[in-house]
Design an enzyme around this catalytic site. Structure first.
Site, PDB file in Angstrom:
ATOM      1  N   ASP A 169      -1.265  10.861   3.736  1.00  0.00           N
ATOM      2  CA  ASP A 169      -1.356  10.104   4.978  1.00  0.00           C
ATOM      3  C   ASP A 169      -2.025  10.980   6.031  1.00  0.00           C
ATOM      4  OD1 ASP A 169      -0.067   7.793   4.114  1.00  0.00           O
ATOM      5  OD2 ASP A 169       1.902   8.652   4.464  1.00  0.00           O
ATOM      6  N   ASP A 207       6.005   7.656   3.875  1.00  0.00           N
ATOM      7  CA  ASP A 207       7.216   7.731   4.696  1.00  0.00           C
ATOM      8  C   ASP A 207       7.946   6.409   4.822  1.00  0.00           C
ATOM      9  OD1 ASP A 207       5.466   6.383   6.307  1.00  0.00           O
ATOM     10  OD2 ASP A 207       5.304   7.937   7.837  1.00  0.00           O
ATOM     11  N   ASP A 230       5.950   2.437   0.925  1.00  0.00           N
ATOM     12  CA  ASP A 230       5.335   3.575   0.231  1.00  0.00           C
ATOM     13  C   ASP A 230       6.098   3.944  -1.046  1.00  0.00           C
ATOM     14  OD1 ASP A 230       3.364   3.924   2.157  1.00  0.00           O
ATOM     15  OD2 ASP A 230       4.605   5.251   3.365  1.00  0.00           O
TER      16      ASP A 230
END
Length: 905
Positions: free
Chosen positions: A326, A638, A642
């Site tokens: 990310d 997170d 995900d």
């Protein structure tokens, strides 16, 4: 207690708590002391005495103890006592190592345990869920694992997945009203949330009414899964290998005993020697050694802010070929700052960086007063209102006298308003929040309903510009509401592109006045027919350490891929700043990715370095495509969405600060600082842990081979015993103890991050390890028997002298060899003082050797005699040969071992 039937005030009274202030810290400590930790009962840990006694249950140790008993019966009391002491000391070492590993794993479990947000003394704080007590006011949102049984007092779009309790896979809708009907099983209690269940949408606040075994989860004795019992693939391979090596060692030991008896040696002496040799030579502890090495390595990783939840991932880290990361907070600092504002075709720059609360609004190089620009003021005002971030002022908090909490994007909007004198406190009299539709990754928007002091209600929406724009019919232009035609839409898109080209993230703000009596029941109704106000552009600068780490990963043959929900222009600009997007690298948008099958993505995925405008659901497709291409994938995440990708990845990585509980539970690695540099550090440590295990195996097995061959050569040459049983056991204690353990904490070689990733199919003895073990073990055996022969043939009458020289040569050869094991190349390629633990371990072992050779009371027990300087030089010269003779050849072949230079594909 039927808490679902009580009102909030009744619960407050019964539990002596307040929904406005929470418990006091003092009262919470008092209740914790009374009720104990909020965790389900687990199996009791094995007592220390049981763990200690387990060190002696090994078959060969039991045989040795029986042989020792026979020695005592035959009158060999000193030998029997000494052997017992050696076995006892070995048991203590094994016990200490096992307890250390257990403590490491226990600490690891506590580090990765769920957290809860509780209200204590009017402040929201985050604590481990085990510290929650009855009466605590807690809050949670999508992705959180609920840490106790809770009676809801407030719920916004809240749904909870309760399959762990009810078996029902569909989430249950929750509310904060009193429930008086129904059979009130867990799935029917709409105002209750339960320990271990997962928030799938929305957010809620509630009072803790049950903890630990007094929860619904406790009632059905649902024990949390433990990871401690997992065996790594390497441990399983070594366990199988150990069985083979045990058989080989027993056969060779039996051969030594049989040949010795044929040569005329005493049967009892050869039996005791054979048992001692088997105990010393059989590597039955290899899997345990790996566990200890892994535990020590895991502790080092924790110090580098990487928490390993599943031990097998430590091995997998060294095989990683792709890191999918990310952007926000991992590759960047996660300190968003509004720098540009656009509205009605005008642009303002905003000064002040980070969490500074003061700054100017500049238009045309001149500071301006916000009050003179109504559209700008309205944009900032609504950015503050449609916002869950908070700024709390207090002399006790933060180095600037205030504490900021919330999502980084919302913090940036809040601070931008603060710079214009617009805060939640100053707006409180004029605006009241009536309802909220929380942000989610599907809608990419958040909305609130606000009521002004003159009773006018508005929908206020903020979110991704393209999504918000698609819900707008009008635009605020020159302080008037105008139709949003294509020309004005293009103006908005151009403003987004300009900001994006400078790596700014853009947030759009829109609104709609509600008609008198109009009622909104869904987010879709709320977020329709809006009027577009403007854009706030903010920047989240790259982490400087992330730039260096990406370069290190490239040199290690690891490709870094950025995955972000940001605009493609913004994503590309950040990727350029991070030096992770090569000239031939491609950037793919989420809508392109969504239209592709996994098979189609496989064809191009190796060339893609940035995925922009991607939803969390797309991550799983990316993981599958990369894995199908043969990659070992590390995936960060997170959020709740995900979790599937994190679980499917070879190495699932969750964020420790911003991550949800469900993401952490799906992961094998948790970053306590959410930093990309920590991923690189974890991979480096993972590679080093594997290399340290190989060093351990190399040293241990080469030593064992040398010990067996010394005895075998002597028997085949019809020589007297070069080592007596007590010496064999002492060698095992001195050389396999402290020096071997010190290798487990050795630092990484300088080229550990300049090698290609290890293949997942690589065997334990690959890269020449098997040859190194056999060749070094053979040479250790040869030089020991040569030293024995030199001494024996010089003076055949003094067998003790020859045995002392053989004993000393064997120990010193192994202690010198341990430094050679630190390098894949040779002893000359590493500073011998680089591992201070190893230096002290070797010094301690030499001191112990000197004691049994030179201390007169121990000489008859260990069958030793004092050596002269000449004899010591013979010992050192012969002992150094195996290491330095072979190491010399490496000096002429350095290029072969410099490590591969990896070019990023």
């Amino acid at each position: 207690m039927k808490w679902y039937t009580f009102s909030t005030s009744e619960i407050e009274e019964r539990l002596q708590t307040s929904t406005k202030t929470g418990l006091t810290v003092k009262e919470a400590k008092k209740r914790f002391a009374k009720d104990g930790p909020n965790e389900l009962q687990q199996e009791e840990r094995m007592s220390a005495i049981i763990v200690f006694l387990a060190q002696f249950k090994d078959f060969m140790v039991l045989v040795l103890l029986i042989a020792t008993l026979i020695s005592g019966i035959l009158g060999e009391y000193m030998d029997a006592i000494t052997i017992m002491l050696i076995v006892f000391v070995n048991g203590i070492l094994g016990f200490l190592q096992e307890r250390k590993a257990e403590r490491s794993l226990q600490a690891l479990k506590q580090l990765s345990s769920p957290k809860v947000q509780v209200l204590r003394d009017k402040d929201w704080i985050t604590i481990p869920s085990r510290e929650a007590v009855i009466g605590d006011v807690i809050r949670f949102s999508a992705g959180d694992r609920i840490g106790a049984d809770v009676r809801l007092i407030d719920a916004k779009s809240l749904s909870v997945e309760e399959s762990a309790l009810t078996g029902e896979s569909l989430p249950s809708q929750k509310n904060g009203t009193v429930s008086l009907q129904g059979d009130h099983e867990p799935g029917d209690q709409e105002n209750m949330c339960f320990m271990g269940t997962l928030v799938s949408n929305g957010k809620g606040t509630g009072i803790v009414v049950g903890t630990a075994m007094d929860t619904e989860m406790g009632k059905i004795a649902h024990l949390l899964k433990s990871e401690e019992g997992l065996q790594t693939p390497l441990q399983r391979r070594l366990e199988q290998l150990g069985k083979i090596l045990i058989l080989v060692a027993l056969l060779l030991t039996a051969l030594v005993v049989v040949v010795g008896v044929i040569q005329g040696h005493d049967v009892y002496t050869m039996f005791l020697a054979g048992v001692s040799l088997a105990v010393a030579a059989i590597p039955e502890g290899l899997p345990a050694i790996v566990t200890i090495a892994l535990a020590l390595g895991v502790q080092k990783m924790i110090r580098r802010r990487a928490i390993v939840r599943k031990l097998p991932s430590v091995e997998t880290l060294g095989c990683a070929t792709v890191i999918c990361s990310d952007k926000t907070g991992t590759l960047t600092q996660n300190k968003m700052t509004v720098t540009d504002i656009w509205s009605s075709g005008k642009t303002w720059q905003v000064t002040g960086t980070g969490f500074e609360l003061t700054g100017d609004f500049i238009n045309g190089d001149q500071p301006v007063e916000v009050d003179k620009f109504p559209a700008l003021k309205q944009l900032l005002t609504f950015g503050v209102l449609c916002n869950n971030a908070t700024i709390k002022f207090s002399e006790r908090k933060g180095k600037n006298g205030y504490q900021i909490n919330g999502d980084p994007t919302e913090i940036a909007l809040l601070i931008a308003g603060q710079k214009a004198g617009l805060s939640k406190e100053t707006l409180q009299g004029a605006y009241q929040i009536q309802d909220e539709y929380p942000f989610d990754s599907d809608r990419k928007m958040m909305s609130v309903i606000v009521r002004t002091s003159d009773n006018q209600e508005y929908i206020v929406t903020k979110g991704a510009p393209d999504v918000v724009l698609s819900r707008c019919d009008n635009i605020l232009w020159n302080n008037r509401q105008a139709y949003l035609d294509d020309s004005r839409k293009n103006g908005v898109h151009q403003a987004v592109d300009r900001m994006g080209s400078r790596a700014l993230r853009t947030i759009a703000v829109a609104f709609r006045p509600l008609k008198k009596g109009e009622r909104i029941s869904t987010s879709f109704e709320a977020e329709s027919n809006l009027t577009f106000i403007g854009l706030q552009g903010m920047i989240d600068p790259p982490r400087p350490e992330a730039i260096d780490s990406i370069i290190d990963c490239q040199q290690a043959g690891i490709k870094t891929v950025m995955i972000t929900g940001d605009h493609i222009v913004t994503a590309k600009a950040i990727a350029r700043e991070l030096n992770m997007l090569p000239d031939h690298g491609k950037v793919m948008e989420g809508k392109t990715l969504a239209a592709m099958t996994v098979e189609e993505l496989e064809e191009v995925v190796d060339d893609v370095y940035v995925f922009a405008r991607v939803s969390p659901e797309h991550k799983l497709k990316i993981v599958k495509a990369l894995q199908n291409r043969g990659h070992v994938v590390a995936m960060t995440g997170d959020g709740v969405n995900d979790a599937p990708a994190i679980k499917a990845a070879n190495i699932g990585i969750a964020m420790g600060e911003s991550g949800t509980d469900v993401a952490r539970e799906a992961s094998s690695l948790v970053l306590s600082d959410d930093n990309f540099a920590t991923i690189k550090a974890a991979i480096e440590e993972g590679r080093n842990i594997y290399e340290n295990i190989r060093k351990f195996i190399r040293y241990l097995l080469a030593s064992n081979v040398g010990e067996i061959l010394v005895m075998l050569f002597a028997m085949l040459l019809a020589l007297p015993l070069p080592l007596v049983p007590i010496q064999i056991l002492w060698v095992n204690l001195v050389t396999d103890g402290l020096p071997a353990m010190a290798l487990g904490v050795d630092s990484a070689e300088e080229n550990v991050m300049k090698r290609a990733p290890r293949s997942t199919k690589e065997g334990v003895f690959s890269r020449g390890l098997g040859w190194k073990i056999i060749s070094r073990g053979f040479l250790i055996g040869i030089v020991t028997i040569i030293a024995f022969c030199i001494a024996y043939f010089e003076n055949p009458e003094n067998l003790v002298r020859a045995q002392t020289i053989a004993f000393s040569t064997l120990v010193m050869a192994q202690l010198i060899h341990v430094f050679d094991c630190r390098s894949e190349r040779s002893v000359f390629h590493r500073n011998p003082f680089g591992n201070i633990y190893l230096v002290w371990a070797v010094i301690s072992s030499i001191a112990l050797l000197a004691v049994v050779v030179y201390y007169p009371p121990l000489q008859p027990i260990f069958h030793t005699t004092s050596l002269t300087i000449r004899e010591c030089l013979l010992v050192l010269g012969m002992a150094a040969l195996p290491t330095f003779a072979l190491a010399g050849s490496h000096l002429f072949n350095k290029k072969k071992y410099k490590g591969q230079s990896i070019k990023q594909a």
